[in-house]
Write a protein that holds these residues in place. Structure first.
Motif, mmCIF file in Angstrom:
data_model
loop_
_atom_site.group_PDB
_atom_site.id
_atom_site.type_symbol
_atom_site.label_atom_id
_atom_site.label_comp_id
_atom_site.label_asym_id
_atom_site.label_seq_id
_atom_site.Cartn_x
_atom_site.Cartn_y
_atom_site.Cartn_z
ATOM 1 N N VAL A 60 0.841 -1.208 0.000
ATOM 2 C CA VAL A 60 0.000 0.000 0.000
ATOM 3 C C VAL A 60 0.876 1.257 0.000
ATOM 4 N N ALA B 65 0.939 3.961 -3.108
ATOM 5 C CA ALA B 65 0.755 5.395 -2.878
ATOM 6 C C ALA B 65 1.959 6.176 -3.386
ATOM 7 N N ARG C 35 -3.374 5.589 -5.855
ATOM 8 C CA ARG C 35 -4.061 5.770 -4.582
ATOM 9 C C ARG C 35 -5.360 4.959 -4.508
ATOM 10 N N ASN D 253 -6.122 2.286 -1.642
ATOM 11 C CA ASN D 253 -7.310 2.372 -0.792
ATOM 12 C C ASN D 253 -8.149 1.095 -0.849
ATOM 13 N N ARG D 254 -8.187 0.455 -2.007
ATOM 14 C CA ARG D 254 -8.952 -0.785 -2.128
ATOM 15 C C ARG D 254 -8.370 -1.861 -1.207
ATOM 16 N N SER E 204 -6.516 -1.279 1.472
ATOM 17 C CA SER E 204 -6.686 -0.821 2.851
ATOM 18 C C SER E 204 -8.092 -1.112 3.362
ATOM 19 N N LEU E 205 -9.091 -0.836 2.549
ATOM 20 C CA LEU E 205 -10.464 -1.095 2.972
ATOM 21 C C LEU E 205 -10.710 -2.583 3.156
ATOM 22 N N MET F 120 -3.233 6.701 3.277
ATOM 23 C CA MET F 120 -4.449 7.478 2.983
ATOM 24 C C MET F 120 -4.202 8.972 3.131
ATOM 25 N N ASP G 190 -5.788 11.238 0.239
ATOM 26 C CA ASP G 190 -6.767 10.634 -0.669
ATOM 27 C C ASP G 190 -7.540 9.628 0.178
ATOM 28 N N VAL G 191 -8.407 10.157 1.017
ATOM 29 C CA VAL G 191 -9.140 9.344 1.978
ATOM 30 C C VAL G 191 -10.400 8.817 1.307
ATOM 31 N N PRO G 192 -10.588 7.508 1.245
ATOM 32 C CA PRO G 192 -11.778 6.981 0.564
ATOM 33 C C PRO G 192 -13.069 7.419 1.242
#
Length: 716
Positions: A596, A600, A605, A609-610, A612-613, A665, A680-682
Motif C-alpha cells: 500500500v 501510494a 491511490r 485504498n482498495r 486498505s479497505l 491514505m 486521498d481518503v476513501p
C-alpha cells in the motif's frame, strides 16, 4: 557421483539438523479458536476458554522461551467446569466465568465460578466459587499441574521428555508445589504458591475439599514467581481484583496514552487503530543499552515473543507516526547486537543485523544458534532504512552521528558479505546446520519457488532484497550529505544505487504472463519465475521504473493475486499455490501494508485504498485485530475472512499495518522539519483526525477528508 546442491529445503546437504524455527504444527492449536492469552514482555500464559491448559497442548506459561507450566487444569468433583464467557480484560489480564456441569448429587449451574488471571512480576490467578444451593454442599476442587520445561521451539514441533530430570517437592503443609529442572548450562524452576493449603496432594494435583453454605463465597489465590530477564517490561503489580478493575497506577496505560490518537467517521478504522496501540503496548520488550533502558517491539504471540531483526524493524517503521520511541529503541538495541565476527553456526558476519534472539535451553546449551542468530539477508538494509526514516521524522542528528560506525559496518556487510559473489546483488545461503534456508521474509523452506513448483538452489538473491539495498543506499547517501557530513560517501552511494537500479531492471524483469518481476535469481542466476507479493515491496523501495509501475500494479490487483481481503503471497497460477500455505497463497497484513505504501508512492491511490479497505473489513471480523496471516480464499466464495491456522495474534507487524494504511491514505510525510499531507481518503472512511502526532520534537494535529486536509502544531 552426483553432489547434492543446497536448497532452502535442504540448505546444508550432509549436515544433520535438529529442525529449524520454521517447524510448527500445521493443524490448528488444540486450545481451540477461542483460546485466551495474557502476556507481559517475554512472558505469556496461553489457555483454552475455561482457563485450562490440557497436557499435550501448545498452551502453558512460557517465560523467556521456557515453558514453566505445561498443564493447568481445574476440575470440580472430577469434571471440568463449563464456560459461560471468557475474555481478556487487558493484554496482561483475563476473566473466565464458569459453572458446573450436571454431576452426581449436584445439579448443573449450582456453582458460580470465576477465574481471574494476570501476568506481571509473576503469574497470578484467583479462583472464586459461590454456591446457589439452598442447602450446604461439599465439593472437591482439584488443580492438576504439570511442568515440562520445554523449549519454545519444542512446543511448536515436538517436546522431549525431561521427566527423569525434573525434581519435585510436594509438601502438603502449605509450602509451594515445586518443580526443578537442571542440566549442563541451564536450570529452571516452577513454584506454585497457594493462599490456602490444599487438603491433600495426589501426584502433581492439588486437592481442596470445599464446604459451602448457601450463598457462601470461597476464594483461592495461586501464584507462580517469575525470574527477571532480558526484555522484561515494568510489570503490573497488585491485588488481582484491583488489576482487573484497573484500580492501580498502570505503566502500560501511561504508555498508550502518550501515543498519537486517531478519530474517524469510520468506527472500524478508529477501533482497529486503537487495538493496534494496545497490541503494540502488549508486545513491547525492554532492553538495556549502555545503561539506558530502551523499548522495542517483540514480534508476536505465541511463537515470536522476542527480539527479531526484520519484524522489529518493519514494525518500528510502520509505527513512526505514533511516536519515535520504538524506532529509537530498535535502532539502539539492534546496533548493540550487530555482528562483529564470522561464525558459521550462528551465520554471524561483521556488520550484519541479527535475525532472532532466544533464551531457552536449546539456545543456552548450544543446540540452537540463537545467541543471537544472524541468518537474515534483509535486516541489515532495513536497519539502515529505519535509521533514515527515524531521522526524517525527528531530525535527531546526534543519534545518527552516534551510530555512524554501525551504519558504515552495515554498508560494508551489504557490499562484501551480502554480495557473496561480487555480482552486485545481495544473496543468501547458510553455513549452519541449524540455519535458515530462506533468509528473506518468505523464510519457510518452500517460501521461494519456481512457478512449476521446483525449489531453487542456493544462494538466492530475492527481488525485495535488491529493492531494500537500493533504498538503503539512497537513504544513507542523504545522511552522508546531512548529519554525517561525508559528501564523497554520498556520491559513491548514489552511483552504487543507480548501477543496481539499471542491473536489477535488466535481470529481474520477465516479459511473460503480462510482465512482472521474478521473485529472485537462484544459484545459477536463473530467474525464479513465480509471481509473488514481493513486487509490492519493490514499489515501496522505489526501484521500479515509472513506466513499469502500471504493469506491476495490474499484477498485484489481478484476481490470481488479490483475494478480496488483500494481495496473496503467491499467484493462484503457480503450481504450489495453497490458500493455507504459509508463504504460498496466504494474505499477510504487513506485506500488504508495504505494498500500500508502495502503491501510494507511485500515485496508485485508488488501488492502495482498495487494499486498505479490504484489510479493515478483515480486521472487523477478528475483533479489530489483524492476525499474522489470512488464508488466501476468494472473498466472494467464503464471504468471511479465514485466519491462517496457526497465525500469531497479536503480532507486531500486523498490529503496525493499520498505522501504515492510515499514513498512505493521508499521504503523510515529514518534509524539511514539518509534517505534510497529500490526502486521498476513501469515501467509506470519511474524515480522519489525528492528534499529537510526534515529529521534530513537537506534536502535530492533522485532519483530512477526501483530498483536502490540513496540519498544524498542537497547542501546548
Amino acid at each position: 557421483m552426483v553432489v547434492a546442491r543446497p536448497t532452502p529445503a535442504d540448505p546444508t546437504p550432509g549436515l544433520a539438523a535438529s529442525g529449524g524455527p520454521g517447524d510448527q504444527r500445521a493443524a490448528p492449536p488444540e486450545l481451540g479458536p477461542q483460546s485466551i492469552a495474557v502476556l507481559s514482555g517475554p512472558t505469556f500464559m496461553y489457555s483454552d476458554p475455561a482457563g485450562d491448559v490440557p497436557p499435550g497442548s501448545i498452551g502453558g506459561l512460557v517465560h523467556l522461551d521456557t515453558r514453566l507450566l505445561s498443564g493447568w487444569t481445574l476440575t470440580v468433583n472430577g469434571s471440568r467446569f463449563l464456560v459461560l464467557r471468557s475474555e481478556t480484560i487487558d493484554h496482561y489480564s483475563a476473566q473466565f466465568v464458569l459453572t458446573n456441569p450436571e454431576l452426581p448429587g449436584l445439579p448443573p449451574d449450582s456453582l458460580g465460578a470465576r477465574r481471574l488471571r494476570y501476568v506481571g512480576e509473576g503469574f497470578h490467578e484467583r479462583i472464586e466459587m459461590l454456591s446457589y444451593r439452598a442447602e450446604p454442599v461439599r465439593v472437591e476442587l482439584r488443580l492438576a499441574v504439570a511442568a515440562d520445561f520445554a523449549d519454545l521451539f519444542e512446543v511448536k514441533s515436538g517436546v522431549r521428555d525431561r521427566s527423569a530430570d525434573i525434581v519435585r517437592r510436594h509438601d502438603p503443609d502449605g509450602s509451594p508445589l515445586c518443580f526443578r529442572y537442571e542440566t549442563d548450562g541451564f536450570a529452571a524452576q516452577t513454584e506454585v504458591c497457594a493462599s490456602l493449603a490444599p487438603d491433600r496432594i495426589e501426584g502433581d494435583e492439588l486437592v481442596w475439599e470445599v464446604q459451602l453454605q448457601p450463598r457462601q463465597e470461597w476464594q483461592l489465590d495461586l501464584s507462580v514467581p517469575l525470574p527477571p530477564g532480558p526484555g522484561t517490561v515494568e510489570p503490573v503489580r497488585g491485588d488481582i481484583a484491583d488489576v482487573l478493575h484497573r484500580r492501580f497506577s498502570n505503566p502500560v496505560r501511561a504508555w498508550i496514552e502518550n501515543r498519537a490518537t486517531l478519530d474517524s467517521d469510520n468506527p472500524v478504522l478508529e477501533r482497529t487503530t486503537r487495538q493496534s496501540r494496545h497490541d503494540l503496548a502488549a508486545l513491547r520488550l525492554e532492553l538495556e543499552v549502555k545503561g539506558q533502558r530502551v523499548e522495542l517491539p517483540g514480534a508476536g504471540l505465541p511463537w515470536f515473543l522476542t527480539v527479531f531483526g526484520r519484524d522489529t524493524l518493519i514494525t518500528a517503521y510502520q509505527t513512526l507516526s505514533a511516536g519515535p520511541a520504538l524506532a529509537r529503541g530498535a535502532l539502539l538495541a539492534l546496533a548493540r547486537l550487530q555482528g562483529t565476527r564470522c561464525d558459521d553456526f550462528t551465520d554471524e558476519e561483521p556488520g550484519r543485523i541479527l535475525h532472532e534472539v532466544r533464551f531457552g535451553e536449546l539456545t543456552r546449551t548450544g543446540a540452537k544458534p540463537y545467541t543471537p542468530y544472524y541468518g537474515s539477508a534483509d535486516a541489515t538494509q532495513l536497519w539502515l532504512i529505519l535509521l533514515s526514516e527515524y531521522w526524517r521524522w525527528t531530525g535527531d542528528d546526534e543519534l545518527i552521528r552516534r551510530l555512524r560506525q554501525q551504519a558504515l559496518a552495515a554498508l560494508h556487510w551489504i557490499d562484501h558479505f551480502g554480495d557473496r559473489d561480487g555480482d552486485g546483488y545481495v544473496e543468501y545461503a547458510t553455513r549452519s546446520p541449524e540455519g535458515l534456508g530462506n533468509q528473506c521474509w518468505r523464510d519457510s523452506p518452500d517460501g521461494v519457488c519456481f512457478s512449476d513448483g521446483r525449489i531453487p538452489v542456493l544462494p538466492i538473491a530475492t527481488c525485495e532484497l535488491q529493492g531494500y539495498t537500493y533504498d538503503a543506499k539512497l537513504r544513507l547517501a542523504e545522511l552522508a550529505d546531512g548529519p554525517l557530513a561525508e559528501p564523497t560517501l554520498a556520491a559513491r552511494l548514489r552511483d552504487d544505487a543507480a548501477r543496481l537500479y539499471r542491473q536489477f531492471n535488466q535481470d529481474f524483469w520477465l516479459d511473460g504472463r503480462g510482465g512482472f518481476y521474478a521473485v529472485g535469481l537462484d544459484g545459477d542466476k536463473t530467474p525464479i519465475d513465480s509471481k509473488t507479493s514481493n513486487m509490492g515491496h519493490l514499489l515501496w523501495s522505489g526501484i521500479v521504473p515509472p513506466e513499469r509501475a502500471g504493469a506491476v500494479v495490474r499484477q498485484l490487483m489481478h484476481g490470481d493475486m488479490f483475494s478480496g481481503w488483500g494481495i496473496r503471497t503467491l499467484s493462484r497460477e503457480d503450481r504450489l499455490f495453497n490458500a493455507l500455505g504459509y508463504h504460498l497463497g496466504t494474505v499477510w497484513p504487513h506485506d500488504n501494508s508495504i505494498a500500500v505504501l508502495g502503491l501510494a508512492r507511485y500515485g496508485y491511490r485508488a488501488e492502495a485504498n482498495r487494499i486498505s479497505l479490504a484489510l479493515l473489513d478483515a480486521a472487523e471480523q477478528f475483533g479489530y485485530r489483524l492476525p499474522e496471516a489470512l488464508s488466501g480464499y476468494i472473498r466472494e466464495r467464503t464471504m468471511f475472512a479465514v485466519p491462517y491456522p496457526t497465525a500469531c495474534s497479536p503480532q507486531a507487524w500486523a498490529a503496525g499495518a493499520p498505522l501504515a494504511l492510515v499514513r498512505a491514505m493521508l499521504g503523510l510525510n515529514p518534509v524539511n522539519g514539518r509534517l505534510e499531507i497529500d490526502p486521498d481518503v476513501p469515501a467509506e472512511i470519511g474524515r480522519i483526525t489525528a492528534s499529537r502526532v510526534r515529529a521534530f520534537g513537537h506534536h502535530w494535529d492533522l485532519e483530512a477528508i477526501g483530498r483536502t486536509g490540513h496540519v498544524r502544531l498542537a497547542p501546548g
